[in-house]
Design a protein around this motif. Structure first.
Motif, short mmCIF file in Angstrom:
data_model
loop_
_atom_site.label_atom_id
_atom_site.label_comp_id
_atom_site.label_asym_id
_atom_site.label_seq_id
_atom_site.Cartn_x
_atom_site.Cartn_y
_atom_site.Cartn_z
N UNK A 52 0.84 -1.20 0.00
CA UNK A 52 0.00 0.00 0.00
C UNK A 52 0.88 1.25 0.00
N UNK A 53 1.91 1.24 0.83
CA UNK A 53 2.81 2.39 0.87
C UNK A 53 3.49 2.62 -0.47
N UNK A 54 3.92 1.55 -1.11
CA UNK A 54 4.58 1.68 -2.41
C UNK A 54 3.63 2.27 -3.46
N UNK A 55 2.38 1.82 -3.44
CA UNK A 55 1.42 2.36 -4.39
C UNK A 55 1.12 3.83 -4.10
N UNK A 56 1.00 4.19 -2.84
CA UNK A 56 0.75 5.59 -2.49
C UNK A 56 1.90 6.48 -2.95
N UNK A 57 3.13 5.99 -2.79
CA UNK A 57 4.28 6.76 -3.27
C UNK A 57 4.19 6.96 -4.78
N UNK A 58 3.86 5.89 -5.53
CA UNK A 58 3.71 6.02 -6.99
C UNK A 58 2.66 7.06 -7.35
N UNK A 59 1.55 7.05 -6.63
CA UNK A 59 0.48 8.01 -6.93
C UNK A 59 0.91 9.43 -6.60
N UNK A 60 1.69 9.59 -5.53
CA UNK A 60 2.19 10.92 -5.18
C UNK A 60 3.13 11.44 -6.26
N UNK A 61 4.00 10.59 -6.76
CA UNK A 61 4.93 10.98 -7.82
C UNK A 61 4.16 11.37 -9.08
N UNK A 62 3.16 10.56 -9.44
CA UNK A 62 2.36 10.86 -10.63
C UNK A 62 1.63 12.18 -10.47
N UNK A 63 1.10 12.44 -9.27
CA UNK A 63 0.39 13.70 -9.03
C UNK A 63 1.32 14.89 -9.13
N UNK A 64 2.54 14.74 -8.63
CA UNK A 64 3.50 15.85 -8.68
C UNK A 64 3.87 16.20 -10.12
#
Length: 386
Positions: free
Chosen positions: A249-261
């Motif tokens: 879950x943490x890894x996916x959240x990091x990916x989504x944060x990067x994509x949002x940035x």
């Protein structure tokens, strides 16, 4: 040779599973199509030997698989965890010369699905006591009467591992056994309507004299802490695979944060992406460092379980600490990703909004924060004095 998670869970299957997750969550519906796809991929036979039709995975392999699956659908991964716990315990015992759960791997190879009917409301002794009644039968089996909570895979399990307390002898004993879905003496409550992890359908199970036959009774242990290999195996596999799901879950959240940035643009800076904003870059770096810190700990624990490493009395400290750190890290990373992603993540239907709810379930799995800190303190400082 280590399994390649992308070969077992190829990207096309991951996207298929990810695409169904919002609907399952919205409808509060069991992940049946995901389960069918995972069965077809041999996923539920991960711990089964290749000669018996399985993947021949070790704990380190399954940790990587569960991290990957959780990145697509956390509730699916969490529910499948319960089947993998029993098959993983069977594998751990077998690797150490104990064949008492050999039938679990045999039945998993034949397609049976295992549920984990252990947790009881109000029982903070967890594995060391039970408020379920275990009554001996004339043929050596036991009947179980009591209520088990958070029994994932409720619509689909065919076997359930459970335990209760036999008080008929001179000393009470904790009895562990396995019941079958196609036999009487149990029922589910339709009570799974939760904040997150909704597709797991971890309903309450009421045992009303459900019988585990003599050949499916695997332990009679004293009440209280006991160094039996089954107890260690359950604790070790449960904590490690939970940590794997929440790390995913943490890894996916990091990916989504990067994509949002990369996607979001700053009006103030003339339309430059937020990925160029120093504050956002700092925040994402913090999230990445948090993920980077938990993955090696998780991998090291899994590798030592595969190797049969002797960590002595520190094992319980390391296992409970791992679960606590993984769930707390995941919660912090999802929270940080929500900040980076902006207000869009607050709307129903966004993936981050769902992860924000799903990750909260980590608060409620054993070991809870109080138990984890008590375990670690006892190992480091010694027991409390009378």
């Amino acid at each position: 040779m280590a399994l390649d998670p992308a070969a077992v869970l190829p990207e096309a299957l991951m996207e298929e599973i990810r695409s169904r997750a919002p609907g399952y969550d919205e409808r509060n519906e069991f992940f049946q199509e995901d389960l069918d796809a995972l069965v077809a991929a041999g996923y539920l036979k991960a711990f089964v030997a290749p000669g018996d039709g399985g993947l021949g995975a070790g704990m380190a392999d399954v940790v990587r698989l569960q991290r990957r699956l959780a990145q697509a659908a956390p509730a699916t991964a969490l529910a499948v965890n319960m089947h993998l716990v029993w098959t993983g315990v069977a594998r751990l015992l077998a690797d150490r010369g104990d064949a008492s759960l050999a039938f679990v791997l045999e039945e998993a190879a034949a397609g049976e699905v295992f549920a984990f009917g252990v947790s009881e409301a109000g029982n903070d002794a967890v594995l060391f006591d039970s408020i379920t009644e275990a009554v001996p039968q004339s043929d050596g089996g036991y009947s179980f009467t009591g209520t088990k909570v958070f029994t994932s895979l409720a619509p689909a399990w065919t076997r359930m591992g459970t335990f209760g307390k036999d008080t008929t002898g001179q000393e009470p004993a904790l009895v562990w056994g396995f019941i079958r879905r196609d036999r009487p003496g149990w029922r589910h409550l339709d009570d799974w309507n939760t904040l997150g992890m909704r597709a797991s359908q971890s309903r309450t199970t009421v045992l009303e004299g459900a019988v585990a036959p003599a050949d499916r009774i695997v332990r009679r242990l004293p009440v209280g802490p006991h160094p039996d290999l089954l107890v260690f195996g359950i604790f070790a596999v449960f904590e490690t695979l939970l940590a794997a799901v929440y790390t995913g879950i943490a890894e996916r959240a990091l990916d989504l944060a990067v994509a949002a940035a990369h996607r979001r643009r700053s009006h103030r800076s003339g339309g430059r992406p937020y990925s160029q904003d120093p504050d956002i870059r700092w925040q994402i770096a913090e999230l990445a460092m948090a993920v980077d810190a938990i993955v090696p700990q998780l991998d090291a624990v899994a590798a030592d379980l595969d190797a049969g490493a002797d960590r002595g009395s520190a094992w319980f400290r390391h296992l409970s600490g791992l679960k606590h750190r993984a769930t707390q890290t995941a919660k912090a990373v999802v929270d940080g990703a929500m900040r980076v992603a902006g207000g869009g993540g607050y709307f129903r239907g966004s993936e981050l909004e769902r992860l924000y709810r799903d990750v909260l379930a980590g608060l409620y799995h054993p070991s809870d924060p109080e138990s984890a800190h008590s375990t670690v303190a006892t190992n480091v400082l010694g027991p409390l004095e009378d």
